[in-house]
Design a protein around this motif. Structure first.
Motif, PDB file in Angstrom:
ATOM      1  N   UNK A 174       6.687  -0.616  12.035  1.00  0.00           N
ATOM      2  CA  UNK A 174       5.523  -0.810  10.807  1.00  0.00           C
ATOM      3  C   UNK A 174       6.593  -1.381  10.070  1.00  0.00           C
ATOM      4  N   UNK A 175       7.892  -0.699  10.007  1.00  0.00           N
ATOM      5  CA  UNK A 175       8.132  -1.472   8.075  1.00  0.00           C
ATOM      6  C   UNK A 175       8.617  -3.137   8.694  1.00  0.00           C
ATOM      7  N   UNK A 234      -5.125  -4.990  -3.107  1.00  0.00           N
ATOM      8  CA  UNK A 234      -5.348  -5.482  -2.047  1.00  0.00           C
ATOM      9  C   UNK A 234      -4.424  -5.376  -0.212  1.00  0.00           C
ATOM     10  N   UNK A 235      -3.280  -6.152  -0.802  1.00  0.00           N
ATOM     11  CA  UNK A 235      -1.882  -6.194   0.258  1.00  0.00           C
ATOM     12  C   UNK A 235      -1.770  -4.029   0.166  1.00  0.00           C
ATOM     13  N   UNK A 236      -1.331  -3.364  -0.566  1.00  0.00           N
ATOM     14  CA  UNK A 236      -1.003  -1.861  -0.035  1.00  0.00           C
ATOM     15  C   UNK A 236      -2.253  -1.115   0.475  1.00  0.00           C
ATOM     16  N   UNK A 237      -3.329  -1.783   0.064  1.00  0.00           N
ATOM     17  CA  UNK A 237      -4.629  -1.381   0.538  1.00  0.00           C
ATOM     18  C   UNK A 237      -4.999  -1.165   1.723  1.00  0.00           C
ATOM     19  N   UNK A 244      -2.673   1.220   8.529  1.00  0.00           N
ATOM     20  CA  UNK A 244      -0.967   2.757   9.320  1.00  0.00           C
ATOM     21  C   UNK A 244      -1.861   3.973   9.297  1.00  0.00           C
ATOM     22  N   UNK A 245      -2.322   4.052   7.901  1.00  0.00           N
ATOM     23  CA  UNK A 245      -2.426   5.584   7.961  1.00  0.00           C
ATOM     24  C   UNK A 245      -4.000   6.017   8.441  1.00  0.00           C
ATOM     25  N   UNK A 246      -4.629   4.922   8.139  1.00  0.00           N
ATOM     26  CA  UNK A 246      -6.163   5.738   8.289  1.00  0.00           C
ATOM     27  C   UNK A 246      -6.491   6.003   9.847  1.00  0.00           C
ATOM     28  N   UNK A 257       8.933   5.857   6.412  1.00  0.00           N
ATOM     29  CA  UNK A 257       8.557   4.486   6.650  1.00  0.00           C
ATOM     30  C   UNK A 257       7.339   4.349   6.682  1.00  0.00           C
ATOM     31  N   UNK A 258       6.168   4.978   6.740  1.00  0.00           N
ATOM     32  CA  UNK A 258       4.514   4.692   6.557  1.00  0.00           C
ATOM     33  C   UNK A 258       4.677   4.973   4.766  1.00  0.00           C
TER      34      UNK A 258
END
Length: 301
Positions: free
Chosen positions: A59-60, A229-232, A238-240, A248-249
């Motif tokens: 993910x990272x 937008x990018x962090x959203x 990855x989160x929802x 890491x998330x």
């Protein structure tokens, strides 16, 4: 949140030092070289060998690539729909698509989440942001530049960049079980502690903001993508959707919420891709990101 205020103090100190005439003309460049040739390589050697390499690092390692790819898709499409100039499209793709995951990102992540989070931030920067800025960003710049650039040896540029060279060396140390000798840990840790003040003072010394130009629609389109937008997208994807959680998330979302990368703006400027806009995206984006990163930190809990 108090740690963000401490970071802001170092940034403001750099801004104030712009007024000190006794400082050498190229002080910011000297500080950048100190970070590039000493601090970042030593951080890799100190932290990367201790990382537990597993699937959780996918993910990272991927977030910067996703962010840049989405920027290319979004601004490339908007450019065609609204018939933007090629230089404007290229500027927004590069500058808004690349996060400042090292000089701004490292000290903020370190302050908010601690040394363990810095290991993840190194993966995001070296396996993502740096390779992109050294390859895809140059390709985009060459496509959109008025004067086409000559072909460059991208592989050589990547392999000879000190932080990436030492990142690869540190990965080899991880895989072979090697560590920095314990007798040197104190010196390595001492140098690492200079990352936050030196990086942010250097950024402050280089910030230039033209307050008359902040009404530009394109400025806010670029910053809207980069800071919101990018962090959203990372949060939703990855989160929802994928159900990721943990350090890491959190670090992956926070790093993608950072302001535009200074190196990315330099690539845009050197290829004559709307130089004023590229500078403004960084100049306005960095101080504004201290507010938006604080909001994302609160959202992530």
């Amino acid at each position: 949140m108090d740690k963000l205020f401490l970071i802001l103090i170092f940034l403001l100190l750099g801004l104030l030092l712009q007024k000190v005439k006794l400082l050498p003309l190229h002080t910011a460049q000297y500080l950048n070289k100190y970070l590039i040739y000493l601090v970042l390589p030593m951080l890799s050697l100190r932290l990367i060998p201790e990382i537990n390499l597993d699937s959780s690092l996918l993910m990272p390692a991927s977030v910067a690539w996703i962010s840049f790819g989405l920027s290319w898709l979004l601004f490339g499409s908007l450019g065609r729909i609204y018939r933007w100039s090629s230089s404007l499209t290229g500027c927004l793709i590069i500058t808004a698509g690349l996060a400042n995951t090292s000089f701004v990102g490292f000290p903020i992540v370190n302050a908010l989440y601690g040394e363990e989070a810095l290991k993840i931030a190194l993966i995001i920067d070296q396996a993502g942001s740096f390779i992109i800025v050294s390859s895809l960003a140059i390709i985009v710049a060459s496509i959109h530049a008025k004067e086409k650039s000559r072909k460059r040896d991208i592989s050589k540029k990547i392999l000879t960049f000190p932080p990436f060279t030492f990142f690869v060396l540190a990965l080899a140390m991880n895989l072979t079980g090697l560590r920095v000798p314990e007798d040197l840990n104190f010196f390595f840790d001492l140098v690492a502690k200079t990352l936050t003040p030196v990086a942010l003072i250097a950024v402050g010394l280089q910030l230039k903001v033209n307050f008359q130009a902040i009404q530009s629609t394109y400025l806010w389109l670029g910053l809207g993508y980069k800071l919101v937008i990018a962090p959203l997208v990372m949060l939703l994807l990855f989160g929802w959707i994928l159900g990721a959680e943990g350090l890491a998330f959190q670090v992956s979302v926070i790093e993608m919420a950072m302001a535009p990368m200074i190196t990315g703006s330099i690539i845009a400027i050197t290829h004559d891709l709307e130089p004023k806009l590229a500078s403004l995206l960084v100049g306005v984006g960095i101080p504004l990101s201290f507010v938006t990163v604080g909001v994302w930190y609160w959202i992530l809990g």
